[in-house]
Write a protein that holds these residues in place. Sequence first.
Motif, mmCIF file in Angstrom:
data_model
loop_
_atom_site.group_PDB
_atom_site.id
_atom_site.type_symbol
_atom_site.label_atom_id
_atom_site.label_comp_id
_atom_site.label_asym_id
_atom_site.label_seq_id
_atom_site.Cartn_x
_atom_site.Cartn_y
_atom_site.Cartn_z
ATOM 1 N N ARG A 250 -19.465 -7.241 4.861
ATOM 2 C CA ARG A 250 -19.783 -6.298 5.927
ATOM 3 C C ARG A 250 -20.695 -6.871 7.023
ATOM 4 N NH1 ARG A 250 -16.037 -3.524 4.816
ATOM 5 N NH2 ARG A 250 -16.038 -1.285 4.455
ATOM 6 N N GLU B 78 -14.531 14.457 12.011
ATOM 7 C CA GLU B 78 -14.659 13.662 13.240
ATOM 8 C C GLU B 78 -14.542 12.165 12.947
ATOM 9 O OE1 GLU B 78 -17.099 15.866 16.710
ATOM 10 O OE2 GLU B 78 -18.392 14.972 15.208
ATOM 11 N N LEU B 79 -14.173 11.815 11.729
ATOM 12 C CA LEU B 79 -13.987 10.430 11.290
ATOM 13 C C LEU B 79 -15.280 9.624 11.295
ATOM 14 C CD1 LEU B 79 -10.641 9.647 13.153
ATOM 15 C CD2 LEU B 79 -10.920 9.967 10.700
ATOM 16 N N VAL B 80 -16.398 10.339 11.353
ATOM 17 C CA VAL B 80 -17.690 9.645 11.362
ATOM 18 C C VAL B 80 -17.926 8.946 10.019
ATOM 19 C CG1 VAL B 80 -20.182 9.929 11.555
ATOM 20 C CG2 VAL B 80 -18.664 11.209 13.058
ATOM 21 N N TYR C 182 0.963 5.568 -0.331
ATOM 22 C CA TYR C 182 0.196 6.800 -0.184
ATOM 23 C C TYR C 182 0.756 7.854 -1.118
ATOM 24 C CZ TYR C 182 -1.652 4.858 4.125
ATOM 25 O OH TYR C 182 -2.264 4.073 5.051
ATOM 26 N N THR D 17 -17.220 1.469 7.590
ATOM 27 C CA THR D 17 -16.839 0.126 8.025
ATOM 28 C C THR D 17 -18.083 -0.734 8.249
ATOM 29 O OG1 THR D 17 -16.871 0.610 10.392
ATOM 30 C CG2 THR D 17 -14.812 1.035 9.227
ATOM 31 N N GLY D 18 -19.250 -0.126 8.193
ATOM 32 C CA GLY D 18 -20.480 -0.869 8.452
ATOM 33 C C GLY D 18 -21.196 -1.247 7.167
ATOM 34 N N GLU D 19 -22.456 -1.557 7.315
ATOM 35 C CA GLU D 19 -23.210 -2.078 6.176
ATOM 36 C C GLU D 19 -23.759 -0.985 5.259
ATOM 37 O OE1 GLU D 19 -26.083 -5.078 7.448
ATOM 38 O OE2 GLU D 19 -24.699 -5.655 9.040
ATOM 39 N N GLU E 93 -6.538 -1.611 7.541
ATOM 40 C CA GLU E 93 -7.545 -0.903 6.740
ATOM 41 C C GLU E 93 -7.796 -1.611 5.406
ATOM 42 O OE1 GLU E 93 -7.184 3.710 8.344
ATOM 43 O OE2 GLU E 93 -6.560 3.224 6.301
ATOM 44 N N LEU F 203 -11.434 -0.674 3.544
ATOM 45 C CA LEU F 203 -11.571 0.786 3.483
ATOM 46 C C LEU F 203 -10.781 1.372 2.330
ATOM 47 C CD1 LEU F 203 -11.469 1.834 7.239
ATOM 48 C CD2 LEU F 203 -13.357 2.103 5.632
ATOM 49 N N VAL G 40 -15.682 -3.972 13.123
ATOM 50 C CA VAL G 40 -14.473 -3.169 12.985
ATOM 51 C C VAL G 40 -14.384 -2.157 14.114
ATOM 52 C CG1 VAL G 40 -13.319 -1.426 11.573
ATOM 53 C CG2 VAL G 40 -14.384 -3.398 10.470
ATOM 54 N N MET G 41 -13.199 -2.062 14.691
ATOM 55 C CA MET G 41 -12.914 -0.984 15.636
ATOM 56 C C MET G 41 -11.710 -0.247 15.072
ATOM 57 S SD MET G 41 -12.048 -1.526 19.625
ATOM 58 C CE MET G 41 -11.507 -0.214 20.705
ATOM 59 N N LEU G 42 -11.942 0.986 14.661
ATOM 60 C CA LEU G 42 -10.851 1.764 14.080
ATOM 61 C C LEU G 42 -9.906 2.250 15.170
ATOM 62 C CD1 LEU G 42 -12.776 3.998 11.521
ATOM 63 C CD2 LEU G 42 -11.408 1.964 11.040
ATOM 64 N N ARG H 273 0.844 -1.193 0.000
ATOM 65 C CA ARG H 273 0.000 0.000 0.000
ATOM 66 C C ARG H 273 0.878 1.242 0.000
ATOM 67 N NH1 ARG H 273 -4.653 1.888 4.373
ATOM 68 N NH2 ARG H 273 -5.456 3.578 3.096
ATOM 69 N N GLU I 6 -10.071 -4.453 6.177
ATOM 70 C CA GLU I 6 -11.430 -3.969 6.438
ATOM 71 C C GLU I 6 -12.128 -3.486 5.170
ATOM 72 O OE1 GLU I 6 -10.097 -2.241 10.833
ATOM 73 O OE2 GLU I 6 -10.280 -0.914 9.111
ATOM 74 N N ARG J 209 -1.703 13.857 -5.166
ATOM 75 C CA ARG J 209 -2.305 15.011 -4.505
ATOM 76 C C ARG J 209 -1.221 15.694 -3.688
ATOM 77 N NH1 ARG J 209 -7.749 15.700 -5.643
ATOM 78 N NH2 ARG J 209 -7.290 17.499 -4.359
ATOM 79 N N ARG J 210 -1.465 16.972 -3.391
ATOM 80 C CA ARG J 210 -0.423 17.699 -2.676
ATOM 81 C C ARG J 210 -0.348 17.313 -1.200
ATOM 82 N NH1 ARG J 210 -4.391 22.005 -4.006
ATOM 83 N NH2 ARG J 210 -5.790 21.879 -2.255
ATOM 84 N N ARG K 150 -24.137 1.646 2.457
ATOM 85 C CA ARG K 150 -23.454 1.902 1.188
ATOM 86 C C ARG K 150 -23.039 3.368 1.172
ATOM 87 N NH1 ARG K 150 -26.991 -2.267 -1.001
ATOM 88 N NH2 ARG K 150 -26.374 -3.865 0.485
ATOM 89 N N ARG L 91 -15.938 5.823 9.868
ATOM 90 C CA ARG L 91 -16.510 4.793 10.741
ATOM 91 C C ARG L 91 -17.754 4.187 10.094
ATOM 92 N NH1 ARG L 91 -16.812 1.044 13.095
ATOM 93 N NH2 ARG L 91 -16.602 0.477 15.282
ATOM 94 N N GLY M 4 -14.877 7.171 15.284
ATOM 95 C CA GLY M 4 -15.504 8.293 14.608
ATOM 96 C C GLY M 4 -16.945 8.424 15.063
ATOM 97 N N PHE M 5 -17.159 9.223 16.097
ATOM 98 C CA PHE M 5 -18.515 9.418 16.599
ATOM 99 C C PHE M 5 -18.843 10.901 16.604
ATOM 100 C CE2 PHE M 5 -16.532 6.027 19.180
ATOM 101 C CZ PHE M 5 -17.101 4.974 18.504
ATOM 102 N N ARG N 129 -17.399 -5.491 -0.808
ATOM 103 C CA ARG N 129 -17.689 -4.976 0.526
ATOM 104 C C ARG N 129 -19.014 -5.489 1.076
ATOM 105 N NH1 ARG N 129 -17.547 1.461 0.699
ATOM 106 N NH2 ARG N 129 -19.252 1.525 2.190
ATOM 107 N N ARG N 130 -20.056 -5.436 0.242
ATOM 108 C CA ARG N 130 -21.400 -5.786 0.716
ATOM 109 C C ARG N 130 -21.481 -7.198 1.252
ATOM 110 N NH1 ARG N 130 -25.136 -3.430 -4.136
ATOM 111 N NH2 ARG N 130 -24.236 -1.347 -4.098
#
Lengths: 333, 272
Positions: free
Chosen positions: A104, B105-107, A32, B113-115, A76, A81, A109-111, A30, A79, A37-38, B117, B110, A115-116, A100-101
């Motif tokens: 999943r 916020e990386l939402v 980057y 990573t789920g179902e 990643e 991503l 996954v726990m990153l 992988r 996963e 891109r800059r 699309r 995150r 991201g909440f 992916r579908r």
Amino acid sequence: MNIGEKDIGGPGPSGADTDANVIDVTGLRRSYGATGRRAHARKGFEAVRGIDFSVGRGELFALLGTNGAGKTSTVELLEGLAAPTAGKVRVLGHDPYTERRKIRPRIGVMLQEGGFPSELTPTETLRMWAGCTTGARPIDEALSSVGLTRRKDVRVKQLSGGERRRLDLALALLGRPEVLFLDEPTTGLDTEARHETWELVRDLRDSGTTIVLTTHYLEEAEELADRLAILHNGQIAAAGQVTDVVATHPSHIAFDLPNGYHLGDLPPLESLGVIGHETTGRRVRLRTDELQRAATGLLIWAQDKGIELHGLDVRSASLEEAFLEIAKGLENA
Amino acid sequence: MSTNTIAATTAERAEANAETGSMARLTALGRAELTLLCRNKTALSMSLVLPVALAFAMKQTVSGMDLGGTGLSVGTVLLPATLGYVLIFAVYSNLTSAYVARREELVLKRLRTGELRDLEILAGTALPSAVMGLAQCALLVIVGGLALDTGLPTSPHLLIAGLVIGMLVVVAFAAASSALAKSVEAAQLAVLPLMVLSLIGSGMVVPLDVLPDRVASVLELLPLSSAMELIRAGWTGGPDPAATTKLLINGFVWAGLAVFAVQRWFRWEPRR
């Protein structure tokens, strides 16, 4: 490797699911910034540089490495991503990026960094995630399994780093996944919470969940992993069961030689089972595969001579020693 | 920390769970986004107050406009403009900030990573803003119609077509604009070009009908001009079928361009 232990017959004839390995990785790379891109001044920085490994059903596989070793970049790709620059990844028999579908609903996954939205509460976050997750567990159960029940109605922005990690874990476990990816699950946790997480992870492993975990804590890998790979500069420096990785590295005895004594005054080193030595000033460092014999010989000699060995340090091979040695070896290479 | 309940055998899983559906996922994400929107007091008050406040501020100017020969009244200038402000301020500007905030916020990462699309993530995030925007427009049509003496729209289908196209354009542009901003603060700048262009050139401040034909025929091609034209036609009756088709095509072309931009440049994660 050791999937047979817990899972008699393992991927054998009886199972409907006949994948020998849940995860297969070959020649993975992988880079980057290759898209020009800059964002990255260095062109085409390669974070993962050709790695191979596989993880069997029900196994806990740890990717161990220092920061920047390529752990997250690797996980990643597993996963789905991002697409690898080169090489192949298979998770549950599918390409995690293009298919992916299909995978999943079967993975969790726990990153590395959760991201909440900071203005939602854990309950609201889990409710949202549950609506997007096949076969989600009840939210209260998910909260209590990670010990967040008391904090369920507090905004995420008011949670501590450790609480956020646990919320992330609750999300990852919500769909009762077959395969679980944990990217540094205990970073930022205090000792107690770390041990609780370990216990939870062990329980999951024992109930048959396949787990890929990254960590820079050697202790964590030693505690949990059936097998591990040590990543260094994007390559696998060592891999196998913890005991295998450790076994290829010798134990150490170190001490200060008292004034008036020389290395030659010691009993013949070969007779002690010592396979190598270094001296720095008066400090002597011996390497051996037979720690008890070497230490006994040395201590009897010291007693006979009436010498006190200052700074005596007898250390059996550990993952830490192996890890440091591998890192050092690679840097010199 | 008992885990007997956490892990399930494949068999259990297969029997218990049909996979989540697209609607269920959209609803779940939309609900969370609605909660977030309601907790963002600044954004919320801006969406609700600004369009009406601007309409009030403009009333004086519009009353002084020479509308003779255009078939327009103060009401049919102001009311469509107010709906345009809803599209621009309540939906476009807020939604651009929301996409940037979720990314930073990386939402978004995150969620991926789920179902869900990718399209569902974008749509689910937009859902509450879009629905609230449409509801706000409906309310304004009724209340504004009474206050400004325009009455109810005589060609509601044109009004609805205009709102739908306008909504498509601003949602797609919001996703595209989010790629230009590295922070929520910067998002306020990223929305300026379309905002200013639309206010001045798409008939929100000055109806294109009162401008010289040559200028108007150029400004007609701007992203929100078609939507504004159709919305106004809800009251004025306006264009023949050929002209209506032209307006629809112009709107869809812009929405399509924005969708292309999203596919090409949308960022799901902050820059490293």
